[in-house]
Scaffold this active site. Structure first.
Site, PDB file in Angstrom:
ATOM      1  N   GLU A  98       0.842  -1.207   0.000  1.00 25.12           N
ATOM      2  CA  GLU A  98       0.000   0.000   0.000  1.00 25.12           C
ATOM      3  C   GLU A  98       0.878   1.258   0.000  1.00 25.12           C
ATOM      4  O   GLU A  98       0.738   2.132   0.861  1.00 25.12           O
ATOM      5  CB  GLU A  98      -0.988  -0.029   1.178  1.00 25.12           C
ATOM      6  CG  GLU A  98      -1.989  -1.167   1.050  1.00 25.12           C
ATOM      7  CD  GLU A  98      -3.191  -1.097   2.000  1.00 25.12           C
ATOM      8  OE1 GLU A  98      -3.214  -0.239   2.891  1.00 25.12           O
ATOM      9  OE2 GLU A  98      -4.120  -1.909   1.814  1.00 25.12           O
ATOM     10  N   GLU A 156      -5.009  -8.516  -0.492  1.00 28.39           N
ATOM     11  CA  GLU A 156      -5.761  -8.380   0.766  1.00 28.39           C
ATOM     12  C   GLU A 156      -7.229  -8.283   0.405  1.00 28.39           C
ATOM     13  O   GLU A 156      -7.636  -7.391  -0.347  1.00 28.39           O
ATOM     14  CB  GLU A 156      -5.335  -7.124   1.544  1.00 28.39           C
ATOM     15  CG  GLU A 156      -3.974  -7.267   2.185  1.00 28.39           C
ATOM     16  CD  GLU A 156      -3.581  -6.066   3.056  1.00 28.39           C
ATOM     17  OE1 GLU A 156      -4.467  -5.401   3.624  1.00 28.39           O
ATOM     18  OE2 GLU A 156      -2.371  -5.805   3.136  1.00 28.39           O
TER      19      GLU A 156
HETATM   20  O1  AHR Z   1      -5.190  -5.989   7.007  1.00 30.31           O
HETATM   21  C1  AHR Z   1      -5.089  -4.839   7.782  1.00 30.31           C
HETATM   22  C2  AHR Z   1      -4.437  -3.691   7.017  1.00 30.31           C
HETATM   23  O2  AHR Z   1      -5.254  -3.312   5.962  1.00 30.31           O
HETATM   24  C3  AHR Z   1      -3.119  -3.992   6.370  1.00 30.31           C
HETATM   25  O3  AHR Z   1      -2.052  -3.881   7.237  1.00 30.31           O
HETATM   26  C4  AHR Z   1      -3.034  -2.955   5.311  1.00 30.31           C
HETATM   27  O4  AHR Z   1      -2.235  -3.349   4.219  1.00 30.31           O
HETATM   28  C5  AHR Z   1      -4.486  -2.716   4.931  1.00 30.31           C
HETATM   29  O5  AHR Z   1      -4.761  -1.372   4.862  1.00 30.31           O
END
Ligand code: AHR
Length: 506
Positions: free
Chosen positions: A188, A310
């Site tokens: 990110e 994610e």
């Molecule tokens: O999964 C929790 C957080 O969500 C992670 O650390 C981040 O990459 C995302 O914003």
């Protein structure tokens, strides 16, 4: 690729009692795309009780050790890879703090302000991968690290000969290189990983990626930070400026039953929140298609994988828990979302070749929750177990009339499905009904198979928010499915409301 058709007449017929047929065609002998098992990947960040007090638990003597019952359960769902050490934590992590005998502590300012003692580091992670039978997927630090730090970690993992990092690895007890392939260059980077503009990150990406040299037989599979959801500009710039050096681009998307400031509860909700969650899940389809279209312009041969690094549901934390630990319960609603989301990934298997649900144990949409020595399998775990049939199988093209689930003047598709043919020629179909109230009948013509019989399993419950607790761990459990029949090439499936089904045609 799935094709949806929804003739108006058929839709109208299905609005009533849900008893009219939705049509489906399964072309069992067609299809060329492989559903990569890496679509079924997991994610374990140094966050809350995911690693410490999750995979890794403290004995009475104070020694940390792996939890065998939990690892045994995870092996059953054939975990293909685990993304580590973050998440946002990856861009705070300095790997040399997590090797050897004397490990400094740090404050995990991102997640709960707790002390990170670095007792779980590179060697422990690789031991976990060996126990799970999973491939490592390491995310290096771009945000607060350096090219040197990242390239030295790569060398530590992978260099077979004599070198400063390989020698350090040997001094810490590991002779052979591990052969780590999957490598994230930051996380990110538009946000917690450094708040960079896409043009700036594209340049940084190229600089970092350049110094991940092939060592021995190991070539890096370089994963660039991708967009969050519908940020198409990010993907455009990355593909244009750095596409030739990228092997995978890491799209993130969480499914919400509201907004980021009002995410709702994991278990106490009404149909309004159920519907919102389904709608938010359905929205990912357009995002994947539009992101893929951008990628197609720069990479028509689909060399670069779209990795949904994610994904999962995100609710308010459970009352009384550390807000930075992101601990949430998991209900039948999560199982329905997980199944529909994985069907979506499967059906885009030509481009989506990896995904990591967040985050395995005790964090967000987890497979397993623990409380001291107790442990429970969540409804989402059972979906992952159902879907093992699709790992590395050939995607079977289907056409599906999805029907509609309507709520207060709004609507989403009711049925989601995907199908595959395994190495023995056995066809599996997974199917989900998002509608919590009405069943649907699906009449599928199955072409190109000699199969004569169908068997299946179902995951459902009587209430929308049914979930497993430490006191009652078996409330949501797979059961034999009696709602499918197969005669003269027509498969008829009575899909119960709010249910996930896996079918085997033999
Ligand atoms: O999964 C929790 C957080 O969500 C992670 O650390 C981040 O990459 C995302 O914003």
């Amino acid at each position: 690729m799935i094709v949806a058709f929804a003739p108006l007449v058929a839709l109208a017929q299905n609005e009533g009692n849900g008893s009219a047929n939705l049509q489906m065609v399964v072309n069992a002998d067609l299809g060329t795309a492989t559903i990569s098992r890496h679509i079924y990947g997991h994610f374990a960040e140094h966050l809350g009780r995911g690693i410490y007090d999750g995979f890794w638990t403290k004995a009475e003597t104070g020694e940390w050790h792996f939890r065998d019952d939990l690892i045994e359960a995870m092996r059953k769902i054939q975990v293909p890879n685990v993304r580590w050490p973050g998440g946002c934590f990856a861009d705070y992590y300095h790997w040399k703090d997590g090797i050897g005998q004397n490990r400094p502590t740090m404050i995990n300012t991102l997640w709960g302000g707790v002390t990170e003692d670095n007792s779980f580091g590179t060697h422990e992670y690789m031991e976990l991968m060996a126990r799970l039978g999973a491939e490592p997927f390491v995310v290096g630090n771009v945000g607060s690290g350096s090219v040197r730090e990242m390239s030295e970690w790569w060398e530590y993992f992978n260099f077979p000969g004599v070198s400063p990092m390989a020698d350090m690895r040997r001094a810490n007890g590991r002779e052979e290189p591990w052969g780590v392939r999957f490598w994230g260059v930051g996380n990110e980077s538009w946000g917690c990983g450094g708040a960079m503009a896409p043009e700036y990150y594209a340049n940084e990406y190229k600089r970092y990626a350049e110094f991940l040299r092939p060592y021995g037989g190991t070539r890096p599979f370089r994963v660039a930070t991708g967009a969050y959801g519908d940020n198409y500009e990010w993907t455009e710039v990355m593909m244009r400026e750095a596409g030739s050096m990228i092997d995978g681009i890491d799209l993130h998307y969480y499914t919400l039953a509201g907004t980021w400031s009002d995410k709702g509860s994991a278990t106490e909700f009404d149909e309004d929140r159920w519907f919102k969650l389904m709608k938010n899940q359905v929205a990912l389809e357009e995002i994947i298609e539009r992101q893929s279209t951008i990628m197609d312009r720069y990479d028509p041969d689909k060399r670069v994988a779209l990795i949904v690094g994610e994904w999962g549901t995100w609710y308010n934390v459970e009352e009384g828990t550390n807000p930075g630990f992101l601990y949430q319960q998991n209900s039948l609603r999560d199982a329905v979302v997980a199944a529909a989301e994985i069907d979506l990934f499967n059906n885009h298997a030509d481009r989506v070749r990896g995904a990591n649900i967040a985050q395995t144990i005790n964090v967000l949409q987890a497979m397993i929750l623990t409380d001291g020595a107790k442990m429970l399998l969540t409804p989402t775990y059972h979906v992952f177990e159902f879907y093992t049939v699709h790992h590395d199988a050939t995607l079977v093209p289907i056409t599906l009339e999805k029907g509609t689930y309507e709520f207060e003047g709004d609507a989403v598709p009711a049925i989601s499905a995907s199908a595959s043919r395994d190495s023995l020629g056995v066809v599996h179909i997974t199917m989900t009904n998002r509608d919590p109230n009405k069943s649907r009948t699906i009449a599928a013509q199955v072409r190109g198979t000699k199969a004569r019989k169908v068997s299946g399993r179902v995951l459902t419950a009587s209430t929308m928010n049914a979930h497993n607790t430490f006191e009652r761990p078996n409330v949501v459990q797979p059961a034999a499915f009696r709602g499918a029949s197969f005669k003269d090439g027509t498969l008829t499936v009575e899909m119960p409301p709010k249910a996930v089904v896996v079918l085997t045609l033999e």
